[in-house]
Write a protein that holds these residues in place. Structure first.
Motif, PDB file in Angstrom:
ATOM      1  N   THR A 130       0.833  -1.200   0.000  1.00 59.66           N
ATOM      2  CA  THR A 130       0.000   0.000   0.000  1.00 59.66           C
ATOM      3  C   THR A 130       0.870   1.254   0.000  1.00 59.66           C
ATOM      4  N   VAL A 131       0.522   2.222  -0.834  1.00 60.26           N
ATOM      5  CA  VAL A 131       1.239   3.497  -0.860  1.00 60.26           C
ATOM      6  C   VAL A 131       0.823   4.314   0.366  1.00 60.26           C
ATOM      7  N   ARG A 132       1.818   4.852   1.061  1.00 59.48           N
ATOM      8  CA  ARG A 132       1.579   5.656   2.256  1.00 59.48           C
ATOM      9  C   ARG A 132       2.458   6.899   2.237  1.00 59.48           C
ATOM     10  N   MET A 133       2.091   7.827   3.115  1.00 56.67           N
ATOM     11  CA  MET A 133       2.945   8.979   3.409  1.00 56.67           C
ATOM     12  C   MET A 133       2.975   9.166   4.912  1.00 56.67           C
ATOM     13  N   HIS A 134       4.169   9.411   5.437  1.00 53.61           N
ATOM     14  CA  HIS A 134       4.350   9.743   6.841  1.00 53.61           C
ATOM     15  C   HIS A 134       5.145  11.040   6.923  1.00 53.61           C
ATOM     16  N   PHE A 135       4.848  11.851   7.944  1.00 53.15           N
ATOM     17  CA  PHE A 135       5.740  12.965   8.215  1.00 53.15           C
ATOM     18  C   PHE A 135       7.071  12.407   8.705  1.00 53.15           C
ATOM     19  N   ASN A 136       8.140  12.958   8.164  1.00 52.59           N
ATOM     20  CA  ASN A 136       9.476  12.443   8.443  1.00 52.59           C
ATOM     21  C   ASN A 136      10.010  13.065   9.730  1.00 52.59           C
ATOM     22  N   THR A 137       9.378  12.699  10.835  1.00 49.96           N
ATOM     23  CA  THR A 137       9.784  13.202  12.142  1.00 49.96           C
ATOM     24  C   THR A 137       9.460  12.154  13.183  1.00 49.96           C
ATOM     25  N   CYS A 138      10.437  11.808  13.999  1.00 51.13           N
ATOM     26  CA  CYS A 138      10.237  10.811  15.048  1.00 51.13           C
ATOM     27  C   CYS A 138       9.271  11.357  16.093  1.00 51.13           C
ATOM     28  N   THR A 139       8.343  10.530  16.520  1.00 49.76           N
ATOM     29  CA  THR A 139       7.341  10.979  17.486  1.00 49.76           C
ATOM     30  C   THR A 139       7.895  11.055  18.904  1.00 49.76           C
ATOM     31  N   HIS A 140       9.160  10.695  19.082  1.00 48.43           N
ATOM     32  CA  HIS A 140       9.787  10.810  20.399  1.00 48.43           C
ATOM     33  C   HIS A 140      10.253  12.239  20.643  1.00 48.43           C
ATOM     34  N   ARG A 141      11.287  12.677  19.960  1.00 47.92           N
ATOM     35  CA  ARG A 141      11.817  14.028  20.156  1.00 47.92           C
ATOM     36  C   ARG A 141      11.812  14.869  18.880  1.00 47.92           C
ATOM     37  N   GLY A 142      11.376  14.281  17.781  1.00 51.91           N
ATOM     38  CA  GLY A 142      11.206  15.067  16.562  1.00 51.91           C
ATOM     39  C   GLY A 142      12.320  14.977  15.543  1.00 51.91           C
ATOM     40  N   ALA A 143      13.365  14.196  15.819  1.00 50.74           N
ATOM     41  CA  ALA A 143      14.469  14.103  14.859  1.00 50.74           C
ATOM     42  C   ALA A 143      13.977  13.565  13.516  1.00 50.74           C
ATOM     43  N   THR A 144      14.648  13.983  12.459  1.00 54.52           N
ATOM     44  CA  THR A 144      14.343  13.427  11.142  1.00 54.52           C
ATOM     45  C   THR A 144      14.577  11.927  11.172  1.00 54.52           C
ATOM     46  N   LEU A 145      13.569  11.175  10.801  1.00 54.76           N
ATOM     47  CA  LEU A 145      13.624   9.723  10.936  1.00 54.76           C
ATOM     48  C   LEU A 145      14.349   9.079   9.753  1.00 54.76           C
ATOM     49  N   CYS A 146      13.897   9.405   8.541  1.00 55.43           N
ATOM     50  CA  CYS A 146      14.507   8.872   7.323  1.00 55.43           C
ATOM     51  C   CYS A 146      15.566   9.864   6.859  1.00 55.43           C
ATOM     52  N   ARG A 147      16.819   9.402   6.750  1.00 56.60           N
ATOM     53  CA  ARG A 147      17.934  10.297   6.445  1.00 56.60           C
ATOM     54  C   ARG A 147      18.571   9.994   5.097  1.00 56.60           C
ATOM     55  N   GLU A 148      17.951   9.119   4.329  1.00 57.41           N
ATOM     56  CA  GLU A 148      18.418   8.799   2.980  1.00 57.41           C
ATOM     57  C   GLU A 148      17.376   9.262   1.969  1.00 57.41           C
ATOM     58  N   ASP A 149      17.827   9.642   0.779  1.00 62.16           N
ATOM     59  CA  ASP A 149      16.903  10.139  -0.244  1.00 62.16           C
ATOM     60  C   ASP A 149      15.965   9.055  -0.747  1.00 62.16           C
ATOM     61  N   ALA A 150      16.445   7.813  -0.814  1.00 67.55           N
ATOM     62  CA  ALA A 150      15.625   6.718  -1.331  1.00 67.55           C
ATOM     63  C   ALA A 150      16.234   5.405  -0.881  1.00 67.55           C
ATOM     64  N   GLY A 151      15.424   4.358  -0.913  1.00 72.49           N
ATOM     65  CA  GLY A 151      15.935   3.049  -0.534  1.00 72.49           C
ATOM     66  C   GLY A 151      14.813   2.060  -0.331  1.00 72.49           C
ATOM     67  N   ASN A 152      15.145   0.960   0.337  1.00 70.46           N
ATOM     68  CA  ASN A 152      14.165  -0.070   0.666  1.00 70.46           C
ATOM     69  C   ASN A 152      14.422  -0.509   2.095  1.00 70.46           C
ATOM     70  N   THR A 153      13.367  -0.636   2.877  1.00 75.61           N
ATOM     71  CA  THR A 153      13.543  -0.970   4.285  1.00 75.61           C
ATOM     72  C   THR A 153      12.317  -1.696   4.818  1.00 75.61           C
ATOM     73  N   ARG A 154      12.507  -2.384   5.936  1.00 72.40           N
ATOM     74  CA  ARG A 154      11.386  -2.939   6.690  1.00 72.40           C
ATOM     75  C   ARG A 154      11.085  -2.106   7.927  1.00 72.40           C
ATOM     76  N   VAL A 155      12.089  -1.349   8.386  1.00 72.14           N
ATOM     77  CA  VAL A 155      11.958  -0.576   9.622  1.00 72.14           C
ATOM     78  C   VAL A 155      12.693   0.754   9.468  1.00 72.14           C
ATOM     79  N   PHE A 156      12.074   1.821   9.944  1.00 73.94           N
ATOM     80  CA  PHE A 156      12.739   3.116  10.056  1.00 73.94           C
ATOM     81  C   PHE A 156      13.172   3.282  11.515  1.00 73.94           C
ATOM     82  N   GLN A 157      14.476   3.387  11.737  1.00 75.58           N
ATOM     83  CA  GLN A 157      15.005   3.537  13.084  1.00 75.58           C
ATOM     84  C   GLN A 157      15.590   4.929  13.252  1.00 75.58           C
TER      85      GLN A 157
END
Length: 447
Positions: free
Chosen positions: A76-103
């Motif tokens: 499914t196509v999704r969009m998330h705001f790229n900000t960690c819900t803990h303290r707000g740091a940018t979560l995704c730091r790469e321009d593109a890729g493939n992943t199972r988890v954003f850490q």
């Protein structure tokens, strides 16, 4: 002070249209644009072909907000705001890729591709009121697509995307139907910044008037390689108000384009292949529509900041304001999926794209120089206050007139004043016609 009448003068009785240059320089205007336009309108994010597999993602800055555009593990196509819900740091730091988890790199909070918080290191340190599900990634209020072109809207009450696109759908289809197996974004992007207000690039991208002067070097290049501008191209065609701020300028192809109009610089071996492409389009869509797809230029503006240039090649161009006197531009080549990597057809298309529209091509550096020169001239805004956009107001529009640019400014002024999109212009903007008309039935209204 109102934007309509005070800062955008639309005097149809006398055929005068002008824009106050403070709209290109004022920090207060820039802040108002964020709220009135970019918080309310549908904004282009990306094409589905950029994320073909589960786990694929790209990161984008859209309307001043950081986004992750992705296909989750279930497809499914999704969009998330790229900000960690803990303290707000940018979560995704790469321009593109493939992943199972954003850490998150900061404290290692981790989220799956649906946005669900799955790992909180040291979870035993949280009290009984802490709930993981309350810290899932946040999604934009609205996101939707038209035939693989995905848009976002930060207003939960926004009209649906199809209603918003209005008459632009006809011209999007003229581009997208050129492919038998669907369109795709070719890998890679052009990204550059321009020291000029974002609206200048918007204007320029749908302006036919500057082509013979600013792009004279390209015209000479075509002539020097044995080709030349079609005699029926200059000034032919027209600009069209498509409703809801969208507009297009369409004209007979002035210079070669790989889809149907051969020029010697494409090489003699390309002549038959280009003719075959035209024949396939005519076979699929009929003579009139097939030839219109293949044998005309069109620069389409989706309000407020998306341009689709179907000219020397098909370019998707997104303009992102970054300051009152600066903007970023990101551009991608759009091509039929059946044009395989390494094929002669795709290579010819990309060569044409780079030659004319690339940041090192014949056209784009000249355009940037023109816009930055305008921005420098706006330093005299207190004394030289107005820019004129009146060309063609008192006649049927042609491709060197400015109806399509006035369409942008009319919608801009109305939305900045807090009203809905103005009435769509059809035919001549005739003397005596009233300006500032309310939005007609069926048009999108943004409050």
């Amino acid at each position: 002070m109102g934007y309509r009448d005070d800062l955008v003068v639309d005097d149809r009785r006398n055929g005068i249209f002008r824009v106050h240059r403070s709209l290109m320089t004022s920090p207060e205007v820039y802040d108002r644009e964020r709220r009135a336009l970019f918080d309310r309108c549908w904004l282009y994010v990306g094409h589905e072909s950029e994320i073909p597999r589960p786990g694929d993602f790209v990161r984008r800055g859209v309307g001043g907000r950081p986004l992750i555009f992705l296909r989750d593990s279930g497809g499914t196509v999704r969009m998330h705001f790229n900000t960690c819900t803990h303290r707000g740091a940018t979560l995704c730091r790469e321009d593109a890729g493939n992943t199972r988890v954003f850490q998150c790199f900061y404290h290692a909070w981790s989220f799956d591709t649906t946005g669900r918080l799955v790992v909180t290191p040291g979870a035993d340190g949280y009290g009984p009121g802490f709930r993981k599900e309350a810290h899932n990634l946040v999604a934009p209020a609205r996101f939707d697509n038209y035939r693989g072109l995905w848009f976002v809207n930060y207003d939960a009450e926004a009209v649906d995307l199809r209603a918003y696109l209005a008459g632009a759908i006809e011209y999007l289809d003229l581009v997208l139907d050129q492919a038998a197996e669907g369109m795709r974004i070719v890998k890679g992007a052009h990204r550059y910044s321009v020291k000029a207000n974002w609206k200048l690039m918007l204007e320029n991208s749908i302006d036919g008037y500057h082509a013979p002067t600013v792009h004279a070097t390209y015209v000479d290049f075509v002539k020097d390689t044995g080709g030349g501008q079609r005699k029926d191209a200059l000034g032919a065609g027209n600009g069209v108000d498509l409703g809801n701020g969208h507009a297009v300028v369409e004209s007979p192809a002035a210079w070669g384009r790989p889809i149907a109009y051969w020029e010697p610089f494409f090489g003699e071996e390309a002549r038959d292949e280009i003719a075959a492409t035209l024949a396939r389009l005519v076979d699929r869509h009929g003579a009139e529509r097939g030839r219109r797809m293949a044998d005309t230029f069109r620069n389409l503006m989706i309000f407020p900041n998306l341009i689709i240039n179907d000219v020397a090649a098909i370019t998707v161009r997104r303009i992102e304001p970054t300051a009152p006197d600066r903007h970023a531009l990101e551009a991608w080549a759009l091509a039929p999926a059946e044009e395989a990597e390494g094929s002669a057809a795709l290579q010819r298309r990309l060569d044409s794209f780079l030659t004319f529209l690339g940041p090192g091509g014949f056209a784009s550096p000249d355009d940037v120089e023109a816009l930055e020169s305008c921005q420098q001239g706006f330093a005299a805004v207190r004394e030289a206050r107005w820019s004129d956009i009146s060309r063609g107001m008192t006649r049927e529009s042609n491709s060197q007139d400015e109806l399509q640019i006035r369409t942008f400014w009319r919608s801009y002024a109305a939305l900045m004043d807090g009203s809905g999109f103005p009435e769509r212009v059809t035919g001549v903007e005739s003397p005596g016609e009233a300006s500032g008309s309310p939005a007609p039935a069926g048009s999108a209204v943004i409050r």
